[in-house]
Motif scaffolding. Structure first.
Motif, PDB file in Angstrom:
ATOM      1  N   ALA A 185       0.820  -1.204   0.000  1.00  0.00           N
ATOM      2  CA  ALA A 185       0.000   0.000   0.000  1.00  0.00           C
ATOM      3  C   ALA A 185       0.855   1.257   0.000  1.00  0.00           C
ATOM      4  N   GLY A 186       2.152   1.137   0.254  1.00  0.00           N
ATOM      5  CA  GLY A 186       3.043   2.285   0.242  1.00  0.00           C
ATOM      6  C   GLY A 186       3.077   3.067   1.533  1.00  0.00           C
ATOM      7  N   VAL A 187       2.462   2.539   2.572  1.00  0.00           N
ATOM      8  CA  VAL A 187       2.450   3.221   3.861  1.00  0.00           C
ATOM      9  C   VAL A 187       3.289   2.400   4.826  1.00  0.00           C
ATOM     10  N   PRO A 188       4.246   3.010   5.498  1.00  0.00           N
ATOM     11  CA  PRO A 188       5.019   2.257   6.488  1.00  0.00           C
ATOM     12  C   PRO A 188       4.120   1.726   7.600  1.00  0.00           C
ATOM     13  N   ALA A 189       4.482   0.598   8.136  1.00  0.00           N
ATOM     14  CA  ALA A 189       3.637  -0.070   9.126  1.00  0.00           C
ATOM     15  C   ALA A 189       3.455   0.776  10.376  1.00  0.00           C
ATOM     16  N   ALA A 190       4.486   1.476  10.833  1.00  0.00           N
ATOM     17  CA  ALA A 190       4.388   2.278  12.054  1.00  0.00           C
ATOM     18  C   ALA A 190       3.374   3.406  11.888  1.00  0.00           C
ATOM     19  N   GLU A 191       3.386   4.080  10.737  1.00  0.00           N
ATOM     20  CA  GLU A 191       2.427   5.159  10.498  1.00  0.00           C
ATOM     21  C   GLU A 191       1.006   4.623  10.421  1.00  0.00           C
ATOM     22  N   LEU A 192       0.850   3.452   9.848  1.00  0.00           N
ATOM     23  CA  LEU A 192      -0.478   2.863   9.731  1.00  0.00           C
ATOM     24  C   LEU A 192      -1.036   2.531  11.107  1.00  0.00           C
ATOM     25  N   ILE A 193      -0.211   1.986  11.985  1.00  0.00           N
ATOM     26  CA  ILE A 193      -0.662   1.638  13.332  1.00  0.00           C
ATOM     27  C   ILE A 193      -0.986   2.903  14.122  1.00  0.00           C
ATOM     28  N   GLU A 194      -0.150   3.938  14.014  1.00  0.00           N
ATOM     29  CA  GLU A 194      -0.405   5.180  14.738  1.00  0.00           C
ATOM     30  C   GLU A 194      -1.681   5.849  14.276  1.00  0.00           C
ATOM     31  N   SER A 195      -1.927   5.858  12.974  1.00  0.00           N
ATOM     32  CA  SER A 195      -3.145   6.500  12.474  1.00  0.00           C
ATOM     33  C   SER A 195      -4.383   5.716  12.888  1.00  0.00           C
ATOM     34  N   ALA A 196      -4.292   4.412  12.920  1.00  0.00           N
ATOM     35  CA  ALA A 196      -5.439   3.604  13.333  1.00  0.00           C
ATOM     36  C   ALA A 196      -5.739   3.804  14.809  1.00  0.00           C
ATOM     37  N   SER A 197      -4.698   3.883  15.649  1.00  0.00           N
ATOM     38  CA  SER A 197      -4.937   4.068  17.078  1.00  0.00           C
ATOM     39  C   SER A 197      -5.460   5.472  17.375  1.00  0.00           C
ATOM     40  N   SER A 198      -4.985   6.498  16.639  1.00  0.00           N
ATOM     41  CA  SER A 198      -5.481   7.851  16.873  1.00  0.00           C
ATOM     42  C   SER A 198      -6.929   7.982  16.411  1.00  0.00           C
ATOM     43  N   GLN A 199      -7.292   7.315  15.337  1.00  0.00           N
ATOM     44  CA  GLN A 199      -8.681   7.332  14.889  1.00  0.00           C
ATOM     45  C   GLN A 199      -9.576   6.636  15.897  1.00  0.00           C
ATOM     46  N   ALA A 200      -9.101   5.545  16.461  1.00  0.00           N
ATOM     47  CA  ALA A 200      -9.898   4.825  17.450  1.00  0.00           C
ATOM     48  C   ALA A 200     -10.088   5.656  18.704  1.00  0.00           C
ATOM     49  N   GLN A 201      -9.059   6.413  19.111  1.00  0.00           N
ATOM     50  CA  GLN A 201      -9.182   7.241  20.301  1.00  0.00           C
ATOM     51  C   GLN A 201     -10.115   8.418  20.067  1.00  0.00           C
ATOM     52  N   GLU A 202     -10.149   8.939  18.848  1.00  0.00           N
ATOM     53  CA  GLU A 202     -11.046  10.049  18.548  1.00  0.00           C
ATOM     54  C   GLU A 202     -12.498   9.596  18.546  1.00  0.00           C
ATOM     55  N   GLU A 203     -12.747   8.358  18.223  1.00  0.00           N
ATOM     56  CA  GLU A 203     -14.116   7.862  18.135  1.00  0.00           C
ATOM     57  C   GLU A 203     -14.675   7.428  19.486  1.00  0.00           C
ATOM     58  N   LEU A 204     -13.837   7.298  20.502  1.00  0.00           N
ATOM     59  CA  LEU A 204     -14.301   6.869  21.812  1.00  0.00           C
ATOM     60  C   LEU A 204     -15.105   7.986  22.471  1.00  0.00           C
ATOM     61  N   PRO A 205     -16.204   7.630  23.139  1.00  0.00           N
ATOM     62  CA  PRO A 205     -16.980   8.661  23.840  1.00  0.00           C
ATOM     63  C   PRO A 205     -16.256   9.082  25.113  1.00  0.00           C
ATOM     64  N   VAL A 206     -16.446  10.330  25.459  1.00  0.00           N
ATOM     65  CA  VAL A 206     -15.827  10.874  26.668  1.00  0.00           C
ATOM     66  C   VAL A 206     -16.837  10.742  27.798  1.00  0.00           C
ATOM     67  N   LEU A 207     -16.420  10.067  28.857  1.00  0.00           N
ATOM     68  CA  LEU A 207     -17.303   9.890  30.000  1.00  0.00           C
ATOM     69  C   LEU A 207     -17.051  11.006  31.003  1.00  0.00           C
TER      70      LEU A 207
END
Length: 122
Positions: A84-106
Protein backbone atom coordinates in the motif's frame (compact mmCIF):
# COMPACT_ATOMS: atom_id res chain seq x y z
CA UNK A 1 -8.96 -20.28 -13.21
CA UNK A 2 -9.35 -20.14 -9.44
CA UNK A 3 -12.93 -21.39 -9.68
CA UNK A 4 -11.81 -24.37 -11.75
CA UNK A 5 -9.07 -25.29 -9.27
CA UNK A 6 -11.54 -24.92 -6.39
CA UNK A 7 -14.06 -27.19 -8.13
CA UNK A 8 -11.37 -29.82 -8.73
CA UNK A 9 -10.28 -29.48 -5.09
CA UNK A 10 -13.83 -30.16 -3.84
CA UNK A 11 -14.23 -33.15 -6.17
CA UNK A 12 -10.92 -34.62 -5.01
CA UNK A 13 -11.94 -34.19 -1.38
CA UNK A 14 -15.27 -35.94 -2.03
CA UNK A 15 -13.43 -38.73 -3.87
CA UNK A 16 -11.06 -39.29 -0.96
CA UNK A 17 -13.98 -39.46 1.45
CA UNK A 18 -15.74 -42.01 -0.75
CA UNK A 19 -12.63 -44.16 -1.17
CA UNK A 20 -11.89 -44.18 2.54
CA UNK A 21 -15.45 -45.23 3.30
CA UNK A 22 -15.26 -48.03 0.71
CA UNK A 23 -12.13 -49.55 2.21
CA UNK A 24 -12.44 -52.35 4.73
CA UNK A 25 -10.82 -52.20 8.11
CA UNK A 26 -8.10 -54.55 9.35
CA UNK A 27 -10.63 -56.66 11.25
CA UNK A 28 -12.60 -57.46 8.09
CA UNK A 29 -9.77 -59.68 6.83
CA UNK A 30 -10.28 -62.26 9.59
CA UNK A 31 -13.23 -63.84 7.79
CA UNK A 32 -11.24 -64.15 4.56
CA UNK A 33 -8.83 -66.60 6.20
CA UNK A 34 -11.68 -69.11 6.54
CA UNK A 35 -12.63 -68.74 2.91
CA UNK A 36 -15.51 -66.35 3.38
CA UNK A 37 -16.04 -64.30 0.25
CA UNK A 38 -12.55 -64.52 -1.27
CA UNK A 39 -13.87 -65.81 -4.57
CA UNK A 40 -16.65 -63.22 -4.78
CA UNK A 41 -14.46 -60.13 -4.97
CA UNK A 42 -14.58 -57.93 -8.04
CA UNK A 43 -10.88 -57.07 -7.87
CA UNK A 44 -9.53 -60.64 -7.59
CA UNK A 45 -8.46 -62.88 -4.74
CA UNK A 46 -6.31 -60.18 -3.11
CA UNK A 47 -9.33 -57.97 -2.73
CA UNK A 48 -9.68 -54.28 -3.43
CA UNK A 49 -7.13 -53.15 -0.84
CA UNK A 50 -4.24 -52.34 -3.14
CA UNK A 51 -6.39 -50.72 -5.82
CA UNK A 52 -8.32 -48.51 -3.40
CA UNK A 53 -5.12 -47.66 -1.54
CA UNK A 54 -3.42 -46.51 -4.72
CA UNK A 55 -6.43 -44.48 -5.82
CA UNK A 56 -6.59 -42.83 -2.40
CA UNK A 57 -2.90 -41.93 -2.66
CA UNK A 58 -3.38 -40.47 -6.15
CA UNK A 59 -6.35 -38.38 -5.01
CA UNK A 60 -4.43 -37.24 -1.91
CA UNK A 61 -1.54 -36.02 -4.07
CA UNK A 62 -4.03 -34.16 -6.27
CA UNK A 63 -5.63 -32.61 -3.18
CA UNK A 64 -2.24 -31.38 -1.94
CA UNK A 65 -1.41 -29.90 -5.34
CA UNK A 66 -4.72 -28.05 -5.58
CA UNK A 67 -4.26 -26.84 -1.99
CA UNK A 68 -0.91 -25.31 -2.89
CA UNK A 69 -2.35 -23.72 -6.04
CA UNK A 70 -5.23 -22.22 -4.03
CA UNK A 71 -2.72 -20.90 -1.49
CA UNK A 72 -0.80 -19.17 -4.28
CA UNK A 73 -4.04 -17.60 -5.55
CA UNK A 74 -4.87 -16.39 -2.02
CA UNK A 75 -1.36 -14.96 -1.59
CA UNK A 76 -1.66 -13.02 -4.84
CA UNK A 77 -5.00 -11.54 -3.76
CA UNK A 78 -3.81 -10.46 -0.34
CA UNK A 79 -2.32 -6.98 -0.09
CA UNK A 80 0.32 -6.38 2.52
CA UNK A 81 1.10 -3.12 4.26
CA UNK A 82 4.21 -2.54 2.18
CA UNK A 83 2.20 -2.92 -1.05
CA UNK A 84 0.00 0.00 0.00
CA UNK A 85 3.04 2.28 0.24
CA UNK A 86 2.45 3.22 3.86
CA UNK A 87 5.02 2.26 6.49
CA UNK A 88 3.64 -0.07 9.13
CA UNK A 89 4.39 2.28 12.05
CA UNK A 90 2.43 5.16 10.50
CA UNK A 91 -0.48 2.86 9.73
CA UNK A 92 -0.66 1.64 13.33
CA UNK A 93 -0.41 5.18 14.74
CA UNK A 94 -3.14 6.50 12.47
CA UNK A 95 -5.44 3.60 13.33
CA UNK A 96 -4.94 4.07 17.08
CA UNK A 97 -5.48 7.85 16.87
CA UNK A 98 -8.68 7.33 14.89
CA UNK A 99 -9.90 4.82 17.45
CA UNK A 100 -9.18 7.24 20.30
CA UNK A 101 -11.05 10.05 18.55
CA UNK A 102 -14.12 7.86 18.14
CA UNK A 103 -14.30 6.87 21.81
CA UNK A 104 -16.98 8.66 23.84
CA UNK A 105 -15.83 10.87 26.67
CA UNK A 106 -17.30 9.89 30.00
CA UNK A 107 -18.02 12.58 32.55
CA UNK A 108 -16.71 11.86 36.01
CA UNK A 109 -19.45 11.62 38.57
CA UNK A 110 -18.71 11.99 42.22
CA UNK A 111 -20.68 9.69 44.43
CA UNK A 112 -21.26 10.39 48.08
CA UNK A 113 -18.99 8.31 50.29
CA UNK A 114 -21.90 6.46 51.88
CA UNK A 115 -23.23 5.13 48.58
CA UNK A 116 -20.04 3.43 47.43
CA UNK A 117 -19.69 -0.37 47.58
CA UNK A 118 -15.99 -0.15 48.33
CA UNK A 119 -14.89 1.47 51.58
CA UNK A 120 -12.79 4.61 51.16
CA UNK A 121 -9.02 4.27 51.38
CA UNK A 122 -7.57 5.74 54.53
Amino acid sequence: METLVLAIHVLLAAGIIALVLLQQGKGAEAGASFGAGASQTVFGSQGSGSFLGRMTAVLAVGLFVTSFVLAVFAKDKATSVTDAGVPAAELIESASSQAQEELPVLEEQSLPAGDADVPPAE
